[in-house]
Design a protein around this motif. Sequence first.
Motif, PDB file in Angstrom:
ATOM      1  N   PRO A  40       0.805  -1.220   0.000  1.00 12.87           N
ATOM      2  CA  PRO A  40       0.000   0.000   0.000  1.00 12.87           C
ATOM      3  C   PRO A  40       0.841   1.275   0.000  1.00 12.87           C
ATOM      4  CG  PRO A  40      -0.174  -1.146   2.113  1.00 12.87           C
ATOM      5  CD  PRO A  40       0.584  -2.038   1.188  1.00 12.87           C
ATOM      6  N   GLU A  41       2.002   1.262   0.661  1.00 16.13           N
ATOM      7  CA  GLU A  41       2.842   2.468   0.667  1.00 16.13           C
ATOM      8  C   GLU A  41       3.374   2.755  -0.728  1.00 16.13           C
ATOM      9  OE1 GLU A  41       2.448   1.135   4.750  1.00 16.13           O
ATOM     10  OE2 GLU A  41       3.056   0.064   2.955  1.00 16.13           O
ATOM     11  N   HIS A  42       3.699   1.716  -1.473  1.00 15.90           N
ATOM     12  CA  HIS A  42       4.162   1.901  -2.851  1.00 15.90           C
ATOM     13  C   HIS A  42       3.067   2.552  -3.696  1.00 15.90           C
ATOM     14  CE1 HIS A  42       7.087  -1.070  -1.448  1.00 15.90           C
ATOM     15  NE2 HIS A  42       7.880  -0.660  -2.436  1.00 15.90           N
ATOM     16  N   SER A  43       1.833   2.083  -3.515  1.00  9.05           N
ATOM     17  CA  SER A  43       0.700   2.662  -4.255  1.00  9.05           C
ATOM     18  C   SER A  43       0.475   4.113  -3.854  1.00  9.05           C
ATOM     19  CB  SER A  43      -0.574   1.865  -3.995  1.00  9.05           C
ATOM     20  OG  SER A  43      -0.448   0.562  -4.485  1.00  9.05           O
ATOM     21  N   GLN A  44       0.580   4.380  -2.561  1.00  6.40           N
ATOM     22  CA  GLN A  44       0.386   5.745  -2.080  1.00  6.40           C
ATOM     23  C   GLN A  44       1.469   6.669  -2.636  1.00  6.40           C
ATOM     24  OE1 GLN A  44       0.787   6.293   2.158  1.00  6.40           O
ATOM     25  NE2 GLN A  44      -0.387   8.193   2.133  1.00  6.40           N
ATOM     26  N   VAL A  45       2.711   6.222  -2.596  1.00  4.43           N
ATOM     27  CA  VAL A  45       3.821   7.029  -3.117  1.00  4.43           C
ATOM     28  C   VAL A  45       3.650   7.247  -4.619  1.00  4.43           C
ATOM     29  CG1 VAL A  45       6.310   6.975  -3.614  1.00  4.43           C
ATOM     30  CG2 VAL A  45       5.476   6.464  -1.307  1.00  4.43           C
ATOM     31  N   LEU A  46       3.308   6.199  -5.348  1.00  4.01           N
ATOM     32  CA  LEU A  46       3.104   6.326  -6.790  1.00  4.01           C
ATOM     33  C   LEU A  46       2.004   7.331  -7.104  1.00  4.01           C
ATOM     34  CD1 LEU A  46       3.943   5.403  -9.590  1.00  4.01           C
ATOM     35  CD2 LEU A  46       2.377   3.457  -9.353  1.00  4.01           C
ATOM     36  N   GLY A  47       0.965   7.347  -6.302  1.00  2.00           N
ATOM     37  CA  GLY A  47      -0.130   8.299  -6.490  1.00  2.00           C
ATOM     38  C   GLY A  47       0.290   9.745  -6.309  1.00  2.00           C
ATOM     39  N   LEU A  48       1.362   9.981  -5.570  1.00  2.00           N
ATOM     40  CA  LEU A  48       1.854  11.343  -5.349  1.00  2.00           C
ATOM     41  C   LEU A  48       2.739  11.841  -6.485  1.00  2.00           C
ATOM     42  CD1 LEU A  48       2.857  10.995  -1.592  1.00  2.00           C
ATOM     43  CD2 LEU A  48       0.852  12.182  -2.513  1.00  2.00           C
ATOM     44  N   CYS A  49       3.102  10.955  -7.397  1.00  2.00           N
ATOM     45  CA  CYS A  49       4.097  11.287  -8.420  1.00  2.00           C
ATOM     46  C   CYS A  49       3.488  11.692  -9.758  1.00  2.00           C
ATOM     47  CB  CYS A  49       5.048  10.103  -8.607  1.00  2.00           C
ATOM     48  SG  CYS A  49       5.960   9.679  -7.120  1.00  2.00           S
ATOM     49  N   GLY A  50       2.278  12.218  -9.741  1.00  2.00           N
ATOM     50  CA  GLY A  50       1.634  12.648 -10.974  1.00  2.00           C
ATOM     51  C   GLY A  50       2.346  13.811 -11.634  1.00  2.00           C
ATOM     52  N   GLY A  51       2.954  14.656 -10.850  1.00  2.00           N
ATOM     53  CA  GLY A  51       3.786  15.750 -11.342  1.00  2.00           C
ATOM     54  C   GLY A  51       5.112  15.658 -10.620  1.00  2.00           C
ATOM     55  N   PRO A  52       6.110  16.400 -11.070  1.00  2.00           N
ATOM     56  CA  PRO A  52       7.408  16.317 -10.394  1.00  2.00           C
ATOM     57  C   PRO A  52       7.281  16.667  -8.915  1.00  2.00           C
ATOM     58  CG  PRO A  52       7.588  17.603 -12.416  1.00  2.00           C
ATOM     59  CD  PRO A  52       6.124  17.347 -12.180  1.00  2.00           C
ATOM     60  N   VAL A  53       7.760  15.786  -8.068  1.00  2.00           N
ATOM     61  CA  VAL A  53       7.696  15.982  -6.622  1.00  2.00           C
ATOM     62  C   VAL A  53       9.011  15.494  -6.023  1.00  2.00           C
ATOM     63  CG1 VAL A  53       6.517  13.779  -6.260  1.00  2.00           C
ATOM     64  CG2 VAL A  53       6.300  15.573  -4.559  1.00  2.00           C
ATOM     65  N   SER A  54       9.496  16.190  -5.011  1.00  2.00           N
ATOM     66  CA  SER A  54      10.779  15.820  -4.414  1.00  2.00           C
ATOM     67  C   SER A  54      10.633  14.648  -3.447  1.00  2.00           C
ATOM     68  CB  SER A  54      11.399  17.017  -3.690  1.00  2.00           C
ATOM     69  OG  SER A  54      10.701  17.290  -2.497  1.00  2.00           O
ATOM     70  N   VAL A  55      11.734  13.965  -3.238  1.00  2.00           N
ATOM     71  CA  VAL A  55      11.765  12.865  -2.275  1.00  2.00           C
ATOM     72  C   VAL A  55      11.366  13.381  -0.890  1.00  2.00           C
ATOM     73  CG1 VAL A  55      13.290  11.216  -1.111  1.00  2.00           C
ATOM     74  CG2 VAL A  55      13.484  11.554  -3.583  1.00  2.00           C
ATOM     75  N   ALA A  56      11.838  14.560  -0.522  1.00  2.00           N
ATOM     76  CA  ALA A  56      11.513  15.136   0.791  1.00  2.00           C
ATOM     77  C   ALA A  56      10.010  15.375   0.929  1.00  2.00           C
ATOM     78  CB  ALA A  56      12.275  16.442   0.999  1.00  2.00           C
ATOM     79  N   GLU A  57       9.365  15.881  -0.121  1.00  2.00           N
ATOM     80  CA  GLU A  57       7.921  16.121  -0.071  1.00  2.00           C
ATOM     81  C   GLU A  57       7.144  14.817   0.073  1.00  2.00           C
ATOM     82  OE1 GLU A  57       6.600  19.688  -2.792  1.00  2.00           O
ATOM     83  OE2 GLU A  57       8.221  18.552  -3.767  1.00  2.00           O
TER      84      GLU A  57
END
Length: 125
Positions: free
Chosen positions: A53-70
């Motif tokens: 689930p964390e992988h899915s959640q992280v992938l969902g945040l990557c629709g636009g460029p986003v930093s590792v820190a964010e």
Amino acid sequence: MPGAPDEPWLDDDAGRLVRPYTVSEGRTRPSADLDLLTLVLATGVRPDGYLGPEHSQVLGLCGGPVSVAEIAATVHLPATVTKVVLSDLVDCGAVTTRGPVHLQGPATNDRELLEAVLDGLRRRL
């Protein structure tokens, strides 16, 4: 009570119900070279197998460029664990990364440039 499958399991009193390093299966070193300022972007490729689930959640945040820190701040995971999760997504082609651009040369120590910035700041005050 656990949340939806793509959300971290939290309890109001106890906090996170799954230990952070369980998410990374105990791994502390990402396979990809990631900095806190590295930008991550989804490629549109879906992972072949189940990653969690964390992988899915992280992938969902990557629709636009986003930093590792964010990403780490949003999913409430330590940066090291977030980097391991992201490296799993890089390895399966689901995200692409671009490291931070480091400026080099005389502009970083240019006294005239620094004095001009200081003068501009003084004029604004």
